[in-house]
Design a protein around this motif. Structure first.
Motif, PDB file in Angstrom:
ATOM      1  N   ARG A 121      -3.727  -0.359 -15.529  1.00  0.00           N
ATOM      2  CA  ARG A 121      -3.116  -1.664 -15.273  1.00  0.00           C
ATOM      3  C   ARG A 121      -3.713  -2.743 -16.173  1.00  0.00           C
ATOM      4  N   PHE A 122      -5.005  -2.650 -16.452  1.00  0.00           N
ATOM      5  CA  PHE A 122      -5.631  -3.609 -17.365  1.00  0.00           C
ATOM      6  C   PHE A 122      -5.004  -3.503 -18.751  1.00  0.00           C
ATOM      7  N   ARG A 123      -4.826  -2.291 -19.230  1.00  0.00           N
ATOM      8  CA  ARG A 123      -4.208  -2.096 -20.543  1.00  0.00           C
ATOM      9  C   ARG A 123      -2.772  -2.594 -20.554  1.00  0.00           C
ATOM     10  N   ALA A 124      -2.037  -2.343 -19.455  1.00  0.00           N
ATOM     11  CA  ALA A 124      -0.657  -2.823 -19.381  1.00  0.00           C
ATOM     12  C   ALA A 124      -0.602  -4.345 -19.375  1.00  0.00           C
ATOM     13  N   ARG A 125      -1.506  -4.966 -18.623  1.00  0.00           N
ATOM     14  CA  ARG A 125      -1.507  -6.423 -18.524  1.00  0.00           C
ATOM     15  C   ARG A 125      -1.862  -7.079 -19.850  1.00  0.00           C
ATOM     16  N   ARG A 126      -2.663  -6.406 -20.686  1.00  0.00           N
ATOM     17  CA  ARG A 126      -3.090  -6.973 -21.963  1.00  0.00           C
ATOM     18  C   ARG A 126      -2.239  -6.497 -23.133  1.00  0.00           C
ATOM     19  N   GLU A 161       4.200   6.939 -10.764  1.00  0.00           N
ATOM     20  CA  GLU A 161       3.224   8.025 -10.894  1.00  0.00           C
ATOM     21  C   GLU A 161       3.825   9.360 -10.486  1.00  0.00           C
ATOM     22  N   ARG A 162       4.800   9.351  -9.575  1.00  0.00           N
ATOM     23  CA  ARG A 162       5.457  10.601  -9.229  1.00  0.00           C
ATOM     24  C   ARG A 162       6.425  11.041 -10.333  1.00  0.00           C
ATOM     25  N   GLU A 163       7.072  10.075 -10.969  1.00  0.00           N
ATOM     26  CA  GLU A 163       7.996  10.396 -12.059  1.00  0.00           C
ATOM     27  C   GLU A 163       7.243  10.911 -13.281  1.00  0.00           C
ATOM     28  N   TYR A 164       6.081  10.314 -13.560  1.00  0.00           N
ATOM     29  CA  TYR A 164       5.259  10.720 -14.706  1.00  0.00           C
ATOM     30  C   TYR A 164       3.825  10.923 -14.223  1.00  0.00           C
ATOM     31  N   PRO A 165       3.496  12.094 -13.688  1.00  0.00           N
ATOM     32  CA  PRO A 165       2.115  12.356 -13.262  1.00  0.00           C
ATOM     33  C   PRO A 165       1.179  12.431 -14.456  1.00  0.00           C
ATOM     34  N   ASP A 166      -0.115  12.416 -14.166  1.00  0.00           N
ATOM     35  CA  ASP A 166      -1.114  12.411 -15.238  1.00  0.00           C
ATOM     36  C   ASP A 166      -0.942  13.584 -16.193  1.00  0.00           C
ATOM     37  N   THR A 167      -0.559  14.728 -15.670  1.00  0.00           N
ATOM     38  CA  THR A 167      -0.445  15.918 -16.514  1.00  0.00           C
ATOM     39  C   THR A 167       0.767  15.881 -17.429  1.00  0.00           C
ATOM     40  N   GLU A 168       1.732  14.967 -17.188  1.00  0.00           N
ATOM     41  CA  GLU A 168       2.945  14.899 -18.000  1.00  0.00           C
ATOM     42  C   GLU A 168       3.118  13.523 -18.626  1.00  0.00           C
ATOM     43  N   LEU A 169       2.039  12.792 -18.814  1.00  0.00           N
ATOM     44  CA  LEU A 169       2.121  11.426 -19.301  1.00  0.00           C
ATOM     45  C   LEU A 169       2.344  11.419 -20.812  1.00  0.00           C
ATOM     46  N   PRO A 170       3.447  10.812 -21.305  1.00  0.00           N
ATOM     47  CA  PRO A 170       3.655  10.704 -22.756  1.00  0.00           C
ATOM     48  C   PRO A 170       2.575   9.850 -23.400  1.00  0.00           C
ATOM     49  N   PRO A 171       2.388   9.972 -24.709  1.00  0.00           N
ATOM     50  CA  PRO A 171       1.249   9.312 -25.361  1.00  0.00           C
ATOM     51  C   PRO A 171       1.277   7.797 -25.296  1.00  0.00           C
ATOM     52  N   GLY A 172       2.450   7.158 -25.361  1.00  0.00           N
ATOM     53  CA  GLY A 172       2.494   5.705 -25.412  1.00  0.00           C
ATOM     54  C   GLY A 172       2.842   5.038 -24.103  1.00  0.00           C
ATOM     55  N   LEU A 173       2.779   5.765 -22.991  1.00  0.00           N
ATOM     56  CA  LEU A 173       3.257   5.240 -21.714  1.00  0.00           C
ATOM     57  C   LEU A 173       2.112   4.746 -20.839  1.00  0.00           C
ATOM     58  N   LEU A 174       2.315   3.554 -20.263  1.00  0.00           N
ATOM     59  CA  LEU A 174       1.451   3.016 -19.222  1.00  0.00           C
ATOM     60  C   LEU A 174       2.308   2.789 -17.983  1.00  0.00           C
ATOM     61  N   ARG A 175       1.714   3.003 -16.805  1.00  0.00           N
ATOM     62  CA  ARG A 175       2.468   2.888 -15.554  1.00  0.00           C
ATOM     63  C   ARG A 175       1.929   1.739 -14.713  1.00  0.00           C
ATOM     64  N   VAL A 176       2.860   1.003 -14.128  1.00  0.00           N
ATOM     65  CA  VAL A 176       2.523  -0.030 -13.150  1.00  0.00           C
ATOM     66  C   VAL A 176       3.312   0.293 -11.891  1.00  0.00           C
ATOM     67  N   VAL A 177       2.605   0.578 -10.810  1.00  0.00           N
ATOM     68  CA  VAL A 177       3.250   0.963  -9.558  1.00  0.00           C
ATOM     69  C   VAL A 177       3.558  -0.288  -8.755  1.00  0.00           C
ATOM     70  N   GLY A 178       4.828  -0.476  -8.403  1.00  0.00           N
ATOM     71  CA  GLY A 178       5.222  -1.631  -7.614  1.00  0.00           C
ATOM     72  C   GLY A 178       6.700  -1.915  -7.775  1.00  0.00           C
ATOM     73  N   PRO A 183       7.709 -10.934  -9.232  1.00  0.00           N
ATOM     74  CA  PRO A 183       7.092 -11.521 -10.429  1.00  0.00           C
ATOM     75  C   PRO A 183       5.640 -11.102 -10.629  1.00  0.00           C
ATOM     76  N   LEU A 184       4.859 -10.950  -9.550  1.00  0.00           N
ATOM     77  CA  LEU A 184       3.461 -10.547  -9.696  1.00  0.00           C
ATOM     78  C   LEU A 184       3.344  -9.151 -10.293  1.00  0.00           C
ATOM     79  N   VAL A 185       4.265  -8.268  -9.913  1.00  0.00           N
ATOM     80  CA  VAL A 185       4.248  -6.908 -10.473  1.00  0.00           C
ATOM     81  C   VAL A 185       4.628  -6.945 -11.943  1.00  0.00           C
ATOM     82  N   LEU A 186       5.652  -7.725 -12.295  1.00  0.00           N
ATOM     83  CA  LEU A 186       6.035  -7.834 -13.701  1.00  0.00           C
ATOM     84  C   LEU A 186       4.928  -8.453 -14.534  1.00  0.00           C
ATOM     85  N   ALA A 187       4.198  -9.398 -13.957  1.00  0.00           N
ATOM     86  CA  ALA A 187       3.086 -10.001 -14.690  1.00  0.00           C
ATOM     87  C   ALA A 187       2.028  -8.956 -15.028  1.00  0.00           C
TER      88      ALA A 187
END
Length: 652
Positions: A121-126, A161-178, A183-187
């Motif tokens: 989430r830190f990487r996604a936010r930045r 996280e269910r759609e893209y679990p850790d074992t199937e995470l593409p290289p450029g993807l970050l996940r934000v659950v919510g 607006p707080l989730v989009l932020a």
């Protein structure tokens, strides 16, 4: 035109090492627990063997509890057993170093498990200049799968996280659950610094809520507007929503448009499998002038299934044929098979003016299959004595009565039924007209493997090393089109209405200037769009973005085009008033860029000058006519998006 911020992406020379390092880091992250288990077992085993040999030499201290205890203390780097600093068995020497390493790996796995989501989430936010995809489903999955291998993508969804679990995470993807509507989730997805946001929830109102929240978060942007693309469930909603959006012009940091995968799929399918006459998309530029002589009668087409893709395909064919053939050209014969074809086509005719140039026949069949009756109706005989341009195409040449359809597009929702309908249709046309006279295109969701199963066209001539198909494709008569794979990711330059309007406006400007005697390359603005300087591209965008303000000033409104609409044209008085407003808008734009009046144009440096930086009354007649031309061409530019201008004081 290439869209996006190419300059902010990694250089190709560094992209490969970064991707390799990322894959190695993800591999270690996913295998830390296994590495801890393997290292721990080896270290404990060697520790037991070494401790046994060490204590067995002194029977007074030997006991199995001592052996197990001191072997276990190796994992916390306890050196009690080594306090004499003597020589110890080799297995114990190895274990004394291997056990702490195993402990460190185990601690790293525990820490990464606890803090992985927070760090993600830190990487996604930045993140910066990234893509935000909101929601899960076929559209969101296709976007993530296609984009995440080349750029940073943030997926915002309650089940990310269910759609893209850790074992199937593409290289450029970050996940934000919510919930992406919050607006707080989009932020947390760094939307204030994103390049584009896709709203891919199944409900149109939910995607509009995402757009509203994104606009609030991007309110402070001024250099590069945030682009938001909201998915629409009902195709007929798109022109209504676009009409209402273009009517606003106060969002300098936010650009919104609407899309449906089926519409994009229809565009992509006609680009991949076009009829002979459909060589270009009329939305790519100005409408060509009508041909000096009537177009030849076209070969018939068949559409099996009025799914959302089938309806979008019929409308896109009608729009392109209407632009190609003109008002006096022959009708394009299209036969449609669907369980509710008659009712659905009747509804489409009331909304789409271009269907007036189509000889459209609907057939209510049990499963939307190709029947002999549908095949016969695809090429009707003209009424006796009727040979005018408005009659159905008649005999003569390849377009004669009884001729085979050029394409049979299978657009059914059920892919297995679509495959069966496509193979049955190929057999029927082959039996009636001969092999290879018609091409059957079977539309699927995301099954490119079907094309590999049946082979690519011409696969028989490929080298022996190429993978051979499993099944024969009826000599190239059956093709496959994967809608999501072909239509996504969305070309922002093609989907963004402001961008399309700006390109069309510039193309019409070039035509007008060439008719006045100007030459290409004689001025900075006299070049094609792809060569136009960035500041002039922005000027074109600002011009078309101000359409809504100009229309409101004249008490005009945008509405979706209908079959009963007549061509709209401004009166001379309206053209004069609106051209005056357009010049005032241009003055404000140029003043903000630092321009001021000067007899000689100067575009570079800090002292920018322009001879047209004067009031309307002092403007030359040539420049006034340029502003008038902008107003006169406005209805045609808007018509490319299926929109019409209406006067509020007149019935619509």
């Amino acid at each position: 035109m290439t869209s996006g911020r190419q300059g902010n992406r990694p250089h190709p020379a560094t992209a490969a090492p970064l991707a390799l390092a990322g894959r190695l880091a993800r591999w270690l992250r996913h295998h830390l627990l296994g590495a801890f288990a393997v290292l721990g077992i080896i270290a404990f085993t060697l520790g037991l063997i070494g401790a046994y040999r060490e204590f067995h030499a002194d029977p007074a201290t030997f006991s199995w509890p001592n052996v197990v205890f001191f072997a276990a203390t190796l994992f916390i780097a306890d050196g009690t057993i080594f306090q004499d600093l003597g020589h110890y068995p080799l297995s114990l020497e190895i274990a004394r170093f291997l056990a702490p390493i195993a402990t460190a790996v185990g601690v790293a796995d525990a820490v990464s498990t606890v803090f992985a989501q927070r760090f993600e989430r830190f990487r996604a936010r930045r993140a910066r200049h990234h893509v935000v995809v909101c929601g899960c489903g076929p559209t969101a999955t296709a976007l993530v799968d296609r984009l995440s291998w080349s750029r940073r993508v943030v997926l915002v969804a309650e089940d990310a996280e269910r759609e893209y679990p850790d074992t199937e995470l593409p290289p450029g993807l970050l996940r934000v659950v919510g919930d992406p509507m919050e607006p707080l989730v989009l932020a947390q997805a760094g939307i204030a610094r994103a390049e584009v946001v896709y709203g891919c929830l199944p409900d149109t109102s939910a995607n509009l809520a995402i757009a509203l929240a994104a606009r609030r978060l991007a309110a402070a942007r001024g250099d590069q507007p945030l682009r938001c693309l909201a998915q629409v469930g009902d195709l007929s909603l798109i022109p209504h929503l676009r009409a209402r959006r273009i009517g606003l012009s106060d969002d300098t940091g936010f650009r919104l448009d609407f899309f449906a995968v089926e519409v994009l799929g229809a565009h992509a399918m006609l680009a991949r499998h076009p009829p002979d006459w459909a060589s270009a998309d009329p939305a790519d530029g100005p409408t060509p002038p009508p041909p000096p002589s009537p177009r030849p009668a076209p070969a018939p087409l068949v559409v099996l299934g009025l799914s959302r893709l089938g309806r979008a395909l019929v409308l896109e064919l009608a729009r392109r044929w209407s632009s190609y053939a003109g008002p006096n050209g022959p009708l394009l014969p299209i036969a449609v098979s669907d369980p509710t074809a008659t009712a659905q086509l009747a509804a489409l005719r009331t909304r789409e003016p271009a269907l007036a140039r189509i000889h459209l026949t609907g057939h209510d069949t049990p499963h939307g299959e190709l029947t002999p009756a549908v095949l016969a109706a695809a090429r009707p005989d003209p009424p006796e004595g009727s040979d005018g341009p408005d009659s159905p195409p008649g005999s003569g040449g390849p377009g004669g009565p009884g001729g085979p359809p050029e394409f049979i597009y299978v657009c059914q929702d059920d892919e297995e039924k679509a495959l069966l309908s496509g193979l049955d249709a190929a057999q029927l046309v082959n039996d009636r007209f001969g092999v290879g006279r018609s091409t059957v295109v079977v539309c699927t969701d995301r099954q490119l493997s079907l094309q590999e199963v049946f082979g690519q066209p011409g696969s028989a001539h490929q080298p022996p090393t190429s993978p051979r198909p499993l099944l024969e494709d009826l000599q190239g008569g059956v093709r496959f089109f994967a809608v999501n794979d072909e239509a996504l990711p969305i070309d922002l330059g093609d989907t963004d209405l402001i961008e399309r309007f700006a390109q069309t406006s510039h193309a019409r400007f070039l035509d007008s200037e060439l008719r006045r005697g100007a030459e290409l390359g004689s001025r900075r603005s006299m070049v094609p769009w792809d060569e136009l300087p960035d500041d002039l591209r922005a000027s074109n965008r600002d011009q078309v973005a101000g359409f809504g303000e100009i229309l409101r000033a004249q008490h005009l409104m945008l509405l979706p085009a209908g079959t009963a609409d007549t061509a709209f044209a401004f009166t001379d008085a309206e053209v004069e008033r609106l051209a005056h407003l357009e010049h005032e808008r241009w003055l404000r734009e140029r003043t903000a860029q630092g321009y001021r009046f000067g007899p000689v144009r100067q575009d570079s440096g800090s002292d920018r000058r322009h001879p047209s930086m004067v009031d309307w009354e002092a403007l030359t007649e040539v420049d006034r006519e340029r502003d008038r031309e902008v107003i006169r061409t406005m209805p045609t530019i808007l018509a490319h998006a299926g929109l019409r201008i209406v006067r509020l004081d007149e019935p619509t």
